[in-house]
Motif scaffolding. Structure first.
Motif, mmCIF file in Angstrom:
data_model
loop_
_atom_site.group_PDB
_atom_site.id
_atom_site.type_symbol
_atom_site.label_atom_id
_atom_site.label_comp_id
_atom_site.label_asym_id
_atom_site.label_seq_id
_atom_site.Cartn_x
_atom_site.Cartn_y
_atom_site.Cartn_z
ATOM 1 N N LEU A 5 172.529 48.660 78.213
ATOM 2 C CA LEU A 5 172.066 48.352 76.873
ATOM 3 C C LEU A 5 170.681 47.730 76.914
ATOM 4 C CD1 LEU A 5 175.255 46.572 75.466
ATOM 5 C CD2 LEU A 5 174.599 48.955 75.163
ATOM 6 N N ARG A 6 169.880 48.073 75.935
ATOM 7 C CA ARG A 6 168.587 47.410 75.716
ATOM 8 C C ARG A 6 168.626 46.907 74.288
ATOM 9 N NH1 ARG A 6 163.493 48.628 73.314
ATOM 10 N NH2 ARG A 6 161.783 47.627 74.416
ATOM 11 N N LEU A 7 168.585 45.589 74.123
ATOM 12 C CA LEU A 7 168.573 44.981 72.792
ATOM 13 C C LEU A 7 167.156 44.553 72.485
ATOM 14 C CD1 LEU A 7 171.730 42.710 73.106
ATOM 15 C CD2 LEU A 7 171.592 45.046 72.241
ATOM 16 N N SER A 8 166.712 44.818 71.268
ATOM 17 C CA SER A 8 165.362 44.473 70.865
ATOM 18 C C SER A 8 165.396 43.875 69.475
ATOM 19 C CB SER A 8 164.476 45.725 70.885
ATOM 20 O OG SER A 8 163.153 45.413 70.510
ATOM 21 N N ASN A 36 158.212 42.200 73.782
ATOM 22 C CA ASN A 36 157.990 43.628 73.554
ATOM 23 C C ASN A 36 156.504 43.942 73.645
ATOM 24 O OD1 ASN A 36 160.642 44.420 73.146
ATOM 25 N ND2 ASN A 36 160.582 44.008 70.961
ATOM 26 N N ARG A 37 156.199 45.085 74.213
ATOM 27 C CA ARG A 37 154.810 45.540 74.289
ATOM 28 C C ARG A 37 154.529 46.437 73.092
ATOM 29 N NH1 ARG A 37 155.831 47.917 79.916
ATOM 30 N NH2 ARG A 37 157.268 46.290 80.437
ATOM 31 N N GLY A 38 153.545 46.088 72.295
ATOM 32 C CA GLY A 38 153.145 46.935 71.187
ATOM 33 C C GLY A 38 153.988 46.795 69.933
ATOM 34 N N VAL A 42 161.370 40.513 70.942
ATOM 35 C CA VAL A 42 161.660 40.465 72.380
ATOM 36 C C VAL A 42 162.745 41.489 72.682
ATOM 37 C CG1 VAL A 42 161.010 38.039 72.624
ATOM 38 C CG2 VAL A 42 163.360 38.633 72.049
ATOM 39 N N ARG A 43 163.017 41.678 73.966
ATOM 40 C CA ARG A 43 164.063 42.603 74.389
ATOM 41 C C ARG A 43 164.813 41.995 75.566
ATOM 42 N NH1 ARG A 43 159.379 44.040 76.724
ATOM 43 N NH2 ARG A 43 159.403 44.810 78.845
ATOM 44 N N CYS A 44 166.037 42.464 75.765
ATOM 45 C CA CYS A 44 166.791 42.083 76.952
ATOM 46 C C CYS A 44 167.649 43.274 77.365
ATOM 47 C CB CYS A 44 167.638 40.835 76.727
ATOM 48 S SG CYS A 44 169.113 41.076 75.756
ATOM 49 N N TYR A 45 168.056 43.257 78.615
ATOM 50 C CA TYR A 45 168.824 44.360 79.190
ATOM 51 C C TYR A 45 170.172 43.834 79.659
ATOM 52 C CZ TYR A 45 164.232 46.488 79.177
ATOM 53 O OH TYR A 45 163.013 46.982 78.771
ATOM 54 N N LEU A 46 171.224 44.560 79.317
ATOM 55 C CA LEU A 46 172.579 44.173 79.697
ATOM 56 C C LEU A 46 173.351 45.396 80.172
ATOM 57 C CD1 LEU A 46 173.482 42.052 76.543
ATOM 58 C CD2 LEU A 46 172.852 41.157 78.778
#
Length: 66
Positions: A5-8, A36-38, A42-46
């Motif tokens: 998962l990528r949560l943003s 986050n770029r652009g 923010v984002r996180c990975y699970l």
């Protein structure tokens, strides 16, 4: 069965979403937030995993407590 998962979003939104997902899934990951770029936020990975007792795709032993 594992799913990446990528949560943003906003940090507060991600925190709420992780708590909701944790009710159903076993979650692995550092919980580290990355900018986050652009785009804002923010984002996180699970990694989300269905707990063994509910995962019908894997053979498990019968639960002796039932």
């Amino acid at each position: 069965m594992n799913v990446q998962l990528r949560l943003s979003g906003d940090p507060e939104q991600i925190e709420v979403m992780v708590k909701v997902l944790a009710v159903v899934f076993q979650l692995d990951g550092s919980g580290q937030l990355f900018t986050n770029r652009g785009s804002p936020g923010v984002r996180c990975y699970l990694t989300a995993r269905i707990p063994h007792r509910y995962d019908r795709s894997e053979q498990t032993e019968p639960d002796p407590d039932r």
